[in-house]
Write a protein that holds these residues in place. Structure first.
Motif, PDB file in Angstrom:
ATOM      1  N   ARG A 291     -12.255   1.955  -1.262  1.00  0.00           N
ATOM      2  CA  ARG A 291     -10.820   2.192  -1.335  1.00  0.00           C
ATOM      3  C   ARG A 291     -10.353   3.043  -0.152  1.00  0.00           C
ATOM      4  O   ARG A 291     -11.083   3.883   0.368  1.00  0.00           O
ATOM      5  CB  ARG A 291     -10.448   2.897  -2.644  1.00  0.00           C
ATOM      6  CG  ARG A 291     -10.656   2.026  -3.895  1.00  0.00           C
ATOM      7  CD  ARG A 291      -9.711   0.841  -3.882  1.00  0.00           C
ATOM      8  NE  ARG A 291      -9.869  -0.051  -5.020  1.00  0.00           N
ATOM      9  CZ  ARG A 291     -10.616  -1.153  -5.008  1.00  0.00           C
ATOM     10  NH1 ARG A 291     -11.315  -1.486  -3.936  1.00  0.00           N
ATOM     11  NH2 ARG A 291     -10.665  -1.930  -6.079  1.00  0.00           N
ATOM     12  N   GLU A 292      -9.119   2.770   0.264  1.00  0.00           N
ATOM     13  CA  GLU A 292      -8.438   3.582   1.263  1.00  0.00           C
ATOM     14  C   GLU A 292      -7.259   4.279   0.592  1.00  0.00           C
ATOM     15  O   GLU A 292      -6.855   3.929  -0.514  1.00  0.00           O
ATOM     16  CB  GLU A 292      -7.947   2.705   2.422  1.00  0.00           C
ATOM     17  CG  GLU A 292      -9.070   2.050   3.196  1.00  0.00           C
ATOM     18  CD  GLU A 292      -8.549   1.177   4.332  1.00  0.00           C
ATOM     19  OE1 GLU A 292      -8.942   1.427   5.475  1.00  0.00           O
ATOM     20  OE2 GLU A 292      -7.754   0.260   4.066  1.00  0.00           O
ATOM     21  N   LEU A 293      -6.705   5.261   1.271  1.00  0.00           N
ATOM     22  CA  LEU A 293      -5.526   6.018   0.836  1.00  0.00           C
ATOM     23  C   LEU A 293      -5.826   6.856  -0.407  1.00  0.00           C
ATOM     24  O   LEU A 293      -6.904   6.783  -0.982  1.00  0.00           O
ATOM     25  CB  LEU A 293      -4.332   5.082   0.614  1.00  0.00           C
ATOM     26  CG  LEU A 293      -3.903   4.305   1.859  1.00  0.00           C
ATOM     27  CD1 LEU A 293      -2.802   3.301   1.520  1.00  0.00           C
ATOM     28  CD2 LEU A 293      -3.435   5.245   2.978  1.00  0.00           C
ATOM     29  N   SER A 294      -4.880   7.711  -0.773  1.00  0.00           N
ATOM     30  CA  SER A 294      -4.971   8.646  -1.891  1.00  0.00           C
ATOM     31  C   SER A 294      -6.225   9.510  -1.754  1.00  0.00           C
ATOM     32  O   SER A 294      -6.820   9.610  -0.676  1.00  0.00           O
ATOM     33  CB  SER A 294      -4.936   7.897  -3.231  1.00  0.00           C
ATOM     34  OG  SER A 294      -6.148   7.240  -3.497  1.00  0.00           O
ATOM     35  N   ALA A 295      -6.616  10.155  -2.837  1.00  0.00           N
ATOM     36  CA  ALA A 295      -7.826  10.967  -2.810  1.00  0.00           C
ATOM     37  C   ALA A 295      -9.061  10.102  -2.596  1.00  0.00           C
ATOM     38  O   ALA A 295      -9.982  10.467  -1.850  1.00  0.00           O
ATOM     39  CB  ALA A 295      -7.956  11.751  -4.111  1.00  0.00           C
ATOM     40  N   GLU A 296      -9.095   8.911  -3.231  1.00  0.00           N
ATOM     41  CA  GLU A 296     -10.262   8.051  -3.144  1.00  0.00           C
ATOM     42  C   GLU A 296     -10.558   7.638  -1.708  1.00  0.00           C
ATOM     43  O   GLU A 296     -11.721   7.553  -1.302  1.00  0.00           O
ATOM     44  CB  GLU A 296     -10.071   6.811  -4.020  1.00  0.00           C
ATOM     45  CG  GLU A 296     -10.228   7.060  -5.508  1.00  0.00           C
ATOM     46  CD  GLU A 296      -9.012   7.728  -6.136  1.00  0.00           C
ATOM     47  OE1 GLU A 296      -8.006   7.929  -5.429  1.00  0.00           O
ATOM     48  OE2 GLU A 296      -9.061   8.039  -7.340  1.00  0.00           O
TER      49      GLU A 296
ATOM     50  N   SER B 220       0.851  -1.182   0.000  1.00  0.00           N
ATOM     51  CA  SER B 220       0.000   0.000   0.000  1.00  0.00           C
ATOM     52  C   SER B 220       0.890   1.237   0.000  1.00  0.00           C
ATOM     53  O   SER B 220       1.976   1.244   0.574  1.00  0.00           O
ATOM     54  CB  SER B 220      -0.920   0.012   1.227  1.00  0.00           C
ATOM     55  OG  SER B 220      -0.164  -0.082   2.422  1.00  0.00           O
ATOM     56  N   ASP B 221       0.421   2.273  -0.677  1.00  0.00           N
ATOM     57  CA  ASP B 221       1.155   3.532  -0.784  1.00  0.00           C
ATOM     58  C   ASP B 221       0.127   4.650  -0.767  1.00  0.00           C
ATOM     59  O   ASP B 221      -0.887   4.583  -1.471  1.00  0.00           O
ATOM     60  CB  ASP B 221       1.967   3.568  -2.081  1.00  0.00           C
ATOM     61  CG  ASP B 221       2.855   4.794  -2.201  1.00  0.00           C
ATOM     62  OD1 ASP B 221       2.307   5.918  -2.293  1.00  0.00           O
ATOM     63  OD2 ASP B 221       4.089   4.645  -2.213  1.00  0.00           O
ATOM     64  N   VAL B 222       0.364   5.674   0.016  1.00  0.00           N
ATOM     65  CA  VAL B 222      -0.616   6.739   0.193  1.00  0.00           C
ATOM     66  C   VAL B 222      -0.993   7.412  -1.114  1.00  0.00           C
ATOM     67  O   VAL B 222      -2.097   7.960  -1.253  1.00  0.00           O
ATOM     68  CB  VAL B 222      -0.101   7.787   1.212  1.00  0.00           C
ATOM     69  CG1 VAL B 222       1.131   8.514   0.694  1.00  0.00           C
ATOM     70  CG2 VAL B 222      -1.195   8.795   1.565  1.00  0.00           C
ATOM     71  N   ARG B 223      -0.129   7.359  -2.115  1.00  0.00           N
ATOM     72  CA  ARG B 223      -0.382   8.093  -3.357  1.00  0.00           C
ATOM     73  C   ARG B 223      -1.333   7.379  -4.313  1.00  0.00           C
ATOM     74  O   ARG B 223      -1.799   7.980  -5.288  1.00  0.00           O
ATOM     75  CB  ARG B 223       0.952   8.375  -4.058  1.00  0.00           C
ATOM     76  CG  ARG B 223       1.861   9.304  -3.263  1.00  0.00           C
ATOM     77  CD  ARG B 223       3.287   9.266  -3.749  1.00  0.00           C
ATOM     78  NE  ARG B 223       3.910   7.959  -3.508  1.00  0.00           N
ATOM     79  CZ  ARG B 223       5.189   7.697  -3.720  1.00  0.00           C
ATOM     80  NH1 ARG B 223       5.988   8.635  -4.177  1.00  0.00           N
ATOM     81  NH2 ARG B 223       5.682   6.490  -3.479  1.00  0.00           N
ATOM     82  N   VAL B 224      -1.632   6.103  -4.040  1.00  0.00           N
ATOM     83  CA  VAL B 224      -2.530   5.354  -4.920  1.00  0.00           C
ATOM     84  C   VAL B 224      -3.601   4.662  -4.076  1.00  0.00           C
ATOM     85  O   VAL B 224      -3.367   4.300  -2.924  1.00  0.00           O
ATOM     86  CB  VAL B 224      -1.763   4.310  -5.763  1.00  0.00           C
ATOM     87  CG1 VAL B 224      -0.860   4.998  -6.777  1.00  0.00           C
ATOM     88  CG2 VAL B 224      -0.950   3.375  -4.876  1.00  0.00           C
ATOM     89  N   PRO B 225      -4.803   4.449  -4.652  1.00  0.00           N
ATOM     90  CA  PRO B 225      -5.869   3.814  -3.868  1.00  0.00           C
ATOM     91  C   PRO B 225      -5.560   2.366  -3.548  1.00  0.00           C
ATOM     92  O   PRO B 225      -4.901   1.664  -4.313  1.00  0.00           O
ATOM     93  CB  PRO B 225      -7.094   3.944  -4.781  1.00  0.00           C
ATOM     94  CG  PRO B 225      -6.576   4.207  -6.144  1.00  0.00           C
ATOM     95  CD  PRO B 225      -5.253   4.881  -5.983  1.00  0.00           C
TER      96      PRO B 225
END
Length: 461
Positions: free
Chosen positions: A441-446, A425-430
């Protein structure tokens, strides 16, 4: 007084006890997060960004204490626990630095008849039901975007990491987040289903997110549906790690060891089924087994240890059952296969070769240090084997050709595909799954927008 007792998985001995909350205390926490939501939603975005930066700073300042607590409660190697703190701090900084962009009103061109734009507004208090395997990160990957959005959080963590849950609540207060923006519920385990369903039905709770088992996810999803409330479910996984004939076998085998045995194999996105092209199967298995043999199992506070204990004895019993039933059904044990003698809940890093579906280590989620290796005749067979699961969280494909890897991935339904890389997991992608691995989805804008009202404005001219 009813209490929750926590244990050190490395010794099996008790750590401490925490009093559980009665109905009056639970109600007081609900009132607190509901009241806090009214003011927190109106805190300027710039101020919320500053507070998220302070959360990052506080995480870094408390890194050693938080890591030691996680290791003591669930047994992850101390260096992995530090990594969990670091990842949480990085995520806090990303949201802080991008919050203004993420929450800016979006202008929409609808022609000359009107001015139109879309705003994103917090929904209010969200119930978060979280698991034990990443005591800090699993919570923070939801809490950070939720707080950035202007929501408040009611956190029901897993009983065996109650100390970590309370440490998160204290950490946010230390960072200057107002009282009541996040409250922890310490609930008697026998009452969790009843309390959770009641909270989801409570009109003061705006939504629910759960990371956990399929059984818990089904119950929470059903309750959210009845209450007509948004929900995000991140459930189990049985990710395939596919090695095609043109792959760099040495690199794939080295990564495969990390992908399976990180966190003692107790991760939704750990690779669990290794699907290997026949042309390179022997070379891959030889290298993989050499890497597994080098893994150091033992005291998770020892900086040299790679694999700590399993988090609970019942989890170790479940893994033993899966291994034994698989061998009885025709799987071949080529490494490990048994609990480690002595104190603590350790299990040997284990590898089995299988012919395909029909054995527990292939058909079920194996939440522990157990890998299943299967040989594929060609790319189509590899796609068939990779997709032969009820889960759909991640997929790792190894090939010299990105085009070839993408073509295979297109035949397998998952929430993410990582090519020549381990699923993470990476904060920049869902981040999230499909099928029995959940939805949303978690993380990113989504991840932030999952619990926000996207409101359309239309102003005639």
């Amino acid at each position: 007084m009813t209490v929750i007792e926590t244990f050190d998985p490395a010794t099996g001995k008790p750590l401490t006890t925490h009093p559980v909350m009665d109905d009056a205390a639970i109600e007081a926490a609900v009132v607190e997060v509901a009241d806090a939501a009214l003011s927190w939603a109106n805190v300027p975005v710039a101020q919320r960004s500053s507070l998220l930066l302070r959360v990052a700073d506080t995480l870094e300042a408390q890194r050693e204490a938080l890591a030691a607590l996680m290791t003591s409660e669930m047994g992850k190697p101390l260096r992995e626990a530090r990594g969990e703190v670091d990842k949480s701090a990085t995520t806090a900084r990303w949201y802080a630095e991008n919050l203004d962009r993420l929450l800016a009103p979006q202008q929409v061109d609808v022609g000359g008849a009107a001015n139109a734009w879309v705003t994103r507004e917090p929904v209010g208090p969200v119930l978060a039901v979280m698991p034990w395997n990443f005591p800090l990160w699993q919570v923070m990957r939801f809490v950070l975007p939720a707080l950035g959005a202007g929501n408040t959080v009611l956190l029901k963590h897993s009983p065996n990491v109650t100390g970590s849950a309370l440490a998160i609540e204290s950490l946010l207060l230390d960072a200057g987040v107002p009282q009541g923006v996040l409250r922890v519920l310490v609930v008697d385990e026998a009452r969790v289903p009843e309390v959770t369903e009641r909270l989801i039905d409570d009109p003061r709770i705006a939504g629910v997110t759960l990371t956990g088992s399929n059984r818990a996810g089904a119950a929470v999803g059903a309750a959210a549906g009845r209450a007509v409330k948004p929900s995000v479910l991140e459930l189990g996984g049985s990710d395939a790690f596919v090695v095609l004939a043109d792959a760099d076998v040495a690199a794939a085998a080295e990564a495969a060891v990390r992908a399976r045995f990180h966190n003692s194999g107790q991760s939704c996105v750990c690779a669990k089924r290794f699907v290997v092209a026949a042309e390179v199967a022997d070379a891959f298995l030889d290298r993989f087994l050499l890497g597994v043999a080098k893994l150091r199992v033992g005291d998770p506070t020892d900086e040299a240890v790679d694999v700590g204990p399993m988090a609970r004895d019942d989890l170790r019993t479940a893994i033993q059952r899966q291994v034994d039933e698989s061998v009885a059904a025709g799987a071949r044990l080529v490494a490990g296969g048994a609990a480690v003698e002595g104190e603590g809940w350790f299990f040997e890093p284990t590898v089995l070769t299988v012919d395909g579906p029909g054995v527990p280590v292939f058909d079920e989620e194996t939440f522990g240090p157990v890998a299943a290796v299967v040989v594929a005749t060609d790319d189509d067979d590899a796609a068939r084997l990779a997709g032969a699961t009820a889960y759909g969280l991640g997929l790792s494909v190894w090939s010299a050709s990105t085009e070839r890897a993408v073509a295979l991935a297109a035949k397998v339904t998952t929430g993410a595909v990582f090519i020549n890389s381990v699923v993470a997991s990476d904060v920049r992608v869902p981040f999230g799954g499909t099928k029995q691995s959940g939805y949303g989805r978690e993380l990113s804008a989504e991840g932030m927008y999952a619990f926000m009202n996207q409101r359309t404005y239309w102003a005639a001219v």
